[in-house]
Design a protein around this motif. Structure first.
Motif, PDB file in Angstrom:
ATOM      1  N   TYR A   1      26.958  47.106  36.105  1.00  0.00           N
ATOM      2  CA  TYR A   1      26.302  47.332  37.611  1.00  0.00           C
ATOM      3  C   TYR A   1      27.102  46.654  38.680  1.00  0.00           C
ATOM      4  CZ  TYR A   1      22.476  46.967  40.687  1.00  0.00           C
ATOM      5  OH  TYR A   1      21.673  46.923  42.188  1.00  0.00           O
ATOM      6  N   VAL A   2      27.473  45.557  38.367  1.00  0.00           N
ATOM      7  CA  VAL A   2      28.153  44.644  39.485  1.00  0.00           C
ATOM      8  C   VAL A   2      29.519  45.373  39.769  1.00  0.00           C
ATOM      9  CG1 VAL A   2      29.049  42.711  40.254  1.00  0.00           C
ATOM     10  CG2 VAL A   2      26.833  42.560  39.290  1.00  0.00           C
ATOM     11  N   LEU A   3      30.261  45.917  38.473  1.00  0.00           N
ATOM     12  CA  LEU A   3      31.720  45.996  38.639  1.00  0.00           C
ATOM     13  C   LEU A   3      31.748  47.329  39.488  1.00  0.00           C
ATOM     14  CD1 LEU A   3      34.354  45.492  37.807  1.00  0.00           C
ATOM     15  CD2 LEU A   3      33.981  47.019  35.865  1.00  0.00           C
TER      16      LEU A   3
ATOM     17  N   PRO B  41      35.483  50.021  43.979  1.00  0.00           N
ATOM     18  CA  PRO B  41      36.171  50.670  44.819  1.00  0.00           C
ATOM     19  C   PRO B  41      37.313  49.618  45.628  1.00  0.00           C
ATOM     20  CG  PRO B  41      34.093  51.403  45.220  1.00  0.00           C
ATOM     21  CD  PRO B  41      34.026  50.174  44.281  1.00  0.00           C
ATOM     22  N   GLU B  42      37.023  48.428  45.990  1.00  0.00           N
ATOM     23  CA  GLU B  42      37.781  47.688  46.422  1.00  0.00           C
ATOM     24  C   GLU B  42      38.949  46.796  45.826  1.00  0.00           C
ATOM     25  OE1 GLU B  42      35.446  45.078  49.260  1.00  0.00           O
ATOM     26  OE2 GLU B  42      33.618  46.196  48.821  1.00  0.00           O
TER      27      GLU B  42
ATOM     28  N   GLU C 100      43.136  44.094  39.325  1.00  0.00           N
ATOM     29  CA  GLU C 100      42.123  43.414  39.457  1.00  0.00           C
ATOM     30  C   GLU C 100      40.783  43.586  38.864  1.00  0.00           C
ATOM     31  OE1 GLU C 100      43.226  42.261  44.343  1.00  0.00           O
ATOM     32  OE2 GLU C 100      42.215  44.275  43.847  1.00  0.00           O
ATOM     33  N   ARG C 101      40.604  44.948  38.692  1.00  0.00           N
ATOM     34  CA  ARG C 101      39.353  45.216  37.861  1.00  0.00           C
ATOM     35  C   ARG C 101      39.264  44.469  36.495  1.00  0.00           C
ATOM     36  NH1 ARG C 101      38.229  51.632  39.064  1.00  0.00           N
ATOM     37  NH2 ARG C 101      39.102  51.519  41.123  1.00  0.00           N
TER      38      ARG C 101
ATOM     39  N   ALA D  35      27.812  40.997  46.065  1.00  0.00           N
ATOM     40  CA  ALA D  35      27.405  42.144  45.433  1.00  0.00           C
ATOM     41  C   ALA D  35      25.936  41.892  45.037  1.00  0.00           C
ATOM     42  CB  ALA D  35      28.141  42.816  44.273  1.00  0.00           C
ATOM     43  N   GLU D  36      25.199  42.836  44.846  1.00  0.00           N
ATOM     44  CA  GLU D  36      23.982  42.818  44.080  1.00  0.00           C
ATOM     45  C   GLU D  36      23.939  42.461  42.781  1.00  0.00           C
ATOM     46  OE1 GLU D  36      20.857  42.791  45.179  1.00  0.00           O
ATOM     47  OE2 GLU D  36      21.352  42.526  47.476  1.00  0.00           O
TER      48      GLU D  36
END
Length: 474
Positions: A119-121, A126-127, A132-133, A177-178
């Motif tokens: 969910y967070v990922l 996109p950024e 980094e992912r 992020a949420e």
DNA sequence: CTATGGCACGGATT
DNA sequence: AATCCGTGCCATAG
């Protein structure tokens, strides 16, 4: 009762069948949905036929039946819960919000079994560039259940051979992020991030950051006088700050995710309010005391899955080389369909029993939870305990008050004791020691050791007696 | 001396 | 077989 008898006996045919049923059972509905979609696009033998809606209420049902709710409710007793498979909007809103956004280009790290990391990922992907992912995924899978980071940025940096400022940069992104503050290392850090973001849209007490940074332990002990002294303000002002923090911030970012407070979504947030989509929704038919409970079990997909009859015919005249392949596809498809049926069947049976047993808990709260083990339930239903375990794992249930809780809570061995303990402490006139509480609990019918009281206290985040002043505040 | 938290052991649960 | 949970014992803080 009747339901079970009339269901066509779904005997496990092969070991493969059994094995697959097992694996499907432990999947979340959302996960299963993905699985089916994948199968649907790769296997020509499988077909999805149009959804069947109940003419009465519009719920989408598994078979061409009338929804049990609309077929003349003649239910008078609370003994019979109304259990059925359905797929109403609530079951889908959540992941539509997710899947519509970004592509799901087979990033293997997004397919984590937990939903929170994914969910967070999705929010921050996109950024980030691909490298980094990977780091982000590493971070997100190292969160504890409160949403706090369990390892240090340095460890991650070392693992990936990169400078730690890069890791920290990603963490900062994650924190914003949420749910806000997720990925922090300490509750303080989480609070500070939340405060910062909150401060961008509305005024916050100027001293709040300082209070969190410097006076965190005073804050959590409710030592307002000392806190006031530290910040050079009166104890009343200190209390106000504490209240603000308590009302608007959450030191454990992930906890909000599991229901509890539906009311406290930050204003202006355009994110969905349902974070985890339930696999099961329990609601009540009416407001009467003895209302039957309605249990809706999420279908993984809209409509009904079956073997494509055209394919079945076509297989007779399959081209030479394709025969093998086609047969395999057929097998595969029918296996999947059967397994899904079996999965549903098991969950239905389980919930049917569980809802009757935990009725008080579902309607009136934690205090009324009865202790039951998966093993005992398995025994009653004549299923293997592992089956129940799998069926329970990772599933989320929405109960009539709107909260979404893990299904595993139905099996919590000590929740009722913990809640009575909480009550005792709330109503205490002067702080009771753990030993006192132990004797009181024994009188209530819960013989627990002193040491255990201490542990329950800790679980509930209640401070020890000598740190507990008990004047007012909520 | 009393109230708690830490560690670790054994039995139950998964 | 692996894990979780309640508990007893002991060190430490107040």
């Amino acid at each position: 009762m009747l339901l079970q008898r009339h269901t066509p006996s779904l005997r496990p045919l092969t070991t493969a069948h059994l094995a697959q049923t097992m694996t499907l059972l432990e999947l979340t509905t959302a996960e299963l949905r993905q699985r089916i979609e994948a199968e649907l696009s790769s296997n020509p033998a499988l077909e999805l036929i149009e959804e069947t809606r109940c003419p009465g209420c519009g719920r989408i049902l598994s078979e061409r039946k009338l929804c049990p709710l609309c077929s003349q409710p003649k239910f008078t007793t609370s003994e019979e819960p109304i259990v059925f498979l359905s797929s109403r909007e609530d079951f889908f809103t959540h992941d539509r919000a997710l899947t519509s956004e970004e592509d799901n280009s087979e990033d293997d790290y997004t397919s984590s079994s937990e939903e929170l990391p994914a969910y967070v990922l999705r929010q921050i992907a996109p950024e980030l560039n691909p490298d980094e992912r990977v780091i982000a995924a590493h971070i997100l899978t190292s969160l504890n259940e409160d949403g706090l980071l369990t390892i240090t940025p340095a460890e991650i940096a070392r693992y990936h051979f990169i400078p730690s400022y890069k890791v920290e940069k990603i963490i900062r992104l994650i924190q914003r992020a949420e749910p806000l503050g997720v990925g922090s290392q300490t509750p303080q850090e989480a609070l500070l991030v939340q405060l910062e973001v909150l401060g961008e849209t509305r005024p916050v007490p100027a001293l709040a950051p300082l209070a969190i940074r410097e006076g965190f332990d005073l804050l959590s002990r409710r030592r307002y006088i000392e806190l006031g002294r530290l910040l050079n303000i009166s104890s009343t002002q200190a209390r106000e700050i504490a209240c603000f923090i308590g009302d608007n911030l959450n030191p454990y970012p992930a906890r909000m995710h599991w229901g509890e407070n539906i009311s406290s979504h930050p204003t202006g947030s355009n994110l969905p309010h349902v974070y985890y989509s339930p696999d099961i929704i329990i609601s009540r038919l009416n407001d009467k005391q003895d209302t039957p409970l309605i249990v809706e079990i999420a279908l993984p997909i809209r409509g009904t899955l079956r073997i494509n009859p055209l394919f079945r015919e076509a297989i007779q005249q399959a081209p030479e080389g394709k025969m093998e392949q086609w047969k395999a596809d057929m097998e595969h498809a029918s296996l999947l369909v059967k397994c899904i049926q079996q999965r549903n069947h098991t969950i239905v049976r389980m919930m049917q029993r569980l809802v009757v047993f935990q009725r008080q808990f579902i309607l009136y709260g934690d205090e009324y939870l009865l202790p039951i083990t998966r093993a005992a339930l398995a025994d009653e239903l004549e299923l293997h305990e592992a089956t129940i375990s799998r069926a329970v794992s990772d599933k989320a249930v929405q109960i009539p008050n709107g909260h979404i809780i893990p299904l595993a809570r139905f099996f919590d061995r000590s929740l009722h004791i913990r809640t009575t303990l909480k009550k005792l402490i709330e109503h205490e006139t002067l702080p009771l020691s753990d030993a006192d509480l132990a004797t009181m609990l024994a009188k209530e019918g819960y013989p627990v050791a002193r040491r255990t009281v201490a542990k329950y206290r800790a679980m509930e985040g209640i401070l020890p007696a000598h740190l507990r002043l008990r004047p007012q505040s909520l």
